[in-house]
Design a protein around this motif. Sequence first.
Motif, PDB file in Angstrom:
ATOM      1  N   SER A 129     -15.525 -51.724  -0.713  1.00  0.00           N
ATOM      2  CA  SER A 129     -16.032 -50.482  -1.310  1.00  0.00           C
ATOM      3  C   SER A 129     -15.856 -49.309  -0.360  1.00  0.00           C
ATOM      4  O   SER A 129     -15.452 -48.211  -0.769  1.00  0.00           O
ATOM      5  N   THR A 132     -12.196 -48.406  -0.278  1.00  0.00           N
ATOM      6  CA  THR A 132     -11.813 -47.709  -1.511  1.00  0.00           C
ATOM      7  C   THR A 132     -12.344 -46.284  -1.506  1.00  0.00           C
ATOM      8  O   THR A 132     -11.648 -45.344  -1.907  1.00  0.00           O
ATOM      9  N   HIS A 133     -13.581 -46.130  -1.039  1.00  0.00           N
ATOM     10  CA  HIS A 133     -14.220 -44.816  -0.995  1.00  0.00           C
ATOM     11  C   HIS A 133     -13.468 -43.853  -0.079  1.00  0.00           C
ATOM     12  O   HIS A 133     -13.379 -42.644  -0.363  1.00  0.00           O
ATOM     13  N   GLU A 134     -12.922 -44.372   1.006  1.00  0.00           N
ATOM     14  CA  GLU A 134     -12.142 -43.536   1.930  1.00  0.00           C
ATOM     15  C   GLU A 134     -10.948 -42.885   1.230  1.00  0.00           C
ATOM     16  O   GLU A 134     -10.472 -41.828   1.658  1.00  0.00           O
ATOM     17  N   ASP A 136     -11.034 -41.998  -1.986  1.00  0.00           N
ATOM     18  CA  ASP A 136     -11.563 -41.290  -3.162  1.00  0.00           C
ATOM     19  C   ASP A 136     -11.375 -42.081  -4.448  1.00  0.00           C
ATOM     20  O   ASP A 136     -11.094 -41.509  -5.508  1.00  0.00           O
ATOM     21  N   LYS A 137     -11.541 -43.405  -4.363  1.00  0.00           N
ATOM     22  CA  LYS A 137     -11.467 -44.265  -5.532  1.00  0.00           C
ATOM     23  C   LYS A 137     -12.796 -44.995  -5.730  1.00  0.00           C
ATOM     24  O   LYS A 137     -13.592 -45.126  -4.800  1.00  0.00           O
ATOM     25  N   LEU A 138     -13.000 -45.470  -6.945  1.00  0.00           N
ATOM     26  CA  LEU A 138     -14.151 -46.309  -7.259  1.00  0.00           C
ATOM     27  C   LEU A 138     -13.682 -47.747  -7.418  1.00  0.00           C
ATOM     28  O   LEU A 138     -12.628 -48.007  -8.000  1.00  0.00           O
ATOM     29  N   HIS A 164     -23.388 -49.427  -2.327  1.00  0.00           N
ATOM     30  CA  HIS A 164     -22.400 -48.445  -1.917  1.00  0.00           C
ATOM     31  C   HIS A 164     -22.047 -47.583  -3.123  1.00  0.00           C
ATOM     32  O   HIS A 164     -21.868 -48.106  -4.230  1.00  0.00           O
ATOM     33  N   ALA A 166     -19.390 -46.264  -4.142  1.00  0.00           N
ATOM     34  CA  ALA A 166     -18.104 -46.544  -4.775  1.00  0.00           C
ATOM     35  C   ALA A 166     -18.089 -47.886  -5.499  1.00  0.00           C
ATOM     36  O   ALA A 166     -17.119 -48.204  -6.188  1.00  0.00           O
TER      37      ALA A 166
END
Length: 289
Positions: A129, A132-134, A136-138, A164, A166
């Motif tokens: 997570s 992925t967040h780095e 800008d995705k979910l 988290h 994301a």
Amino acid sequence: MNISLCTISFRHELVSLSDLIQFAARRGFQGIELWGVHARSICHRFDDQVHLLKAQLAQNGLKVSMISDYVDFSAQRTQEDRLAQMDELIAMAEAFQCAKIRIFAGDRGSCGITEEQWYQYVEIFKQLSAYTHEHDKLLLIETHPGTLADCLPSTLRLLHDVKHPAFRVNLDFLHMWESGIHPIEAIRTLKPWVSHVHLKNVRDRQSLSVFEPLNVYAPSGSREGIVPLESGAVQYEEILDWLQREMPGMDGSIEWFGPKPFEQITNELQWIQDQLHIQRNQPLSGVNS
């Protein structure tokens, strides 16, 4: 609601993404859920066409609403292997300007693991997570049998333990119903985390085996028991009514695994549109029409 078609519904059809974009636009869809197998093939073998497909999507007012794929959680795979898989998924999502990546929550059911194994999965999902967040995705986990999101209590516990922003949910209403939970209770409880929903139906509980992976992905597998949304065991009139009132902007996908996908998906979308129109125009209780 924003309704997408799933390219997985056409897994046994000889059809291009360009053709599916044209079909989706003509029928009135808002998006396309791109199966990872298809996204990977396009990005690896036809990477020079991705910009043309993106332009075609934009010209038709469509978007890729979600990339749906799988991460290998087998014991021989390391976390570095899984992060490498996420790299590929993130690259595919970026290629199609898509914010959501759906995977399954592991490869075993919630009743089949120890507490130690549970927290090992929690740490894995925390790292996935964050990664992925780095970008800008979910990262969406799907409610599905044989995973840690196979029932409402386990899904809720996993969300709280990973904790988290994301880490989100793709709520498959049929599979949540399969676990014994009323779909409305599921969506009401999971509402803060749900970013996408899957819409499919089955004739009765005795027919649920039709969706087992070894059957449903096989070209010669049985399709007996796969039925339209309006005529199955899961009551979608009630679900659509709740979504229209409580989460009107929700993204959802028609996930049809039966025969004649072009014909059936057209009918499914029309039925959903009819239901949403009826609900949108119903008078409020106690108000004369």
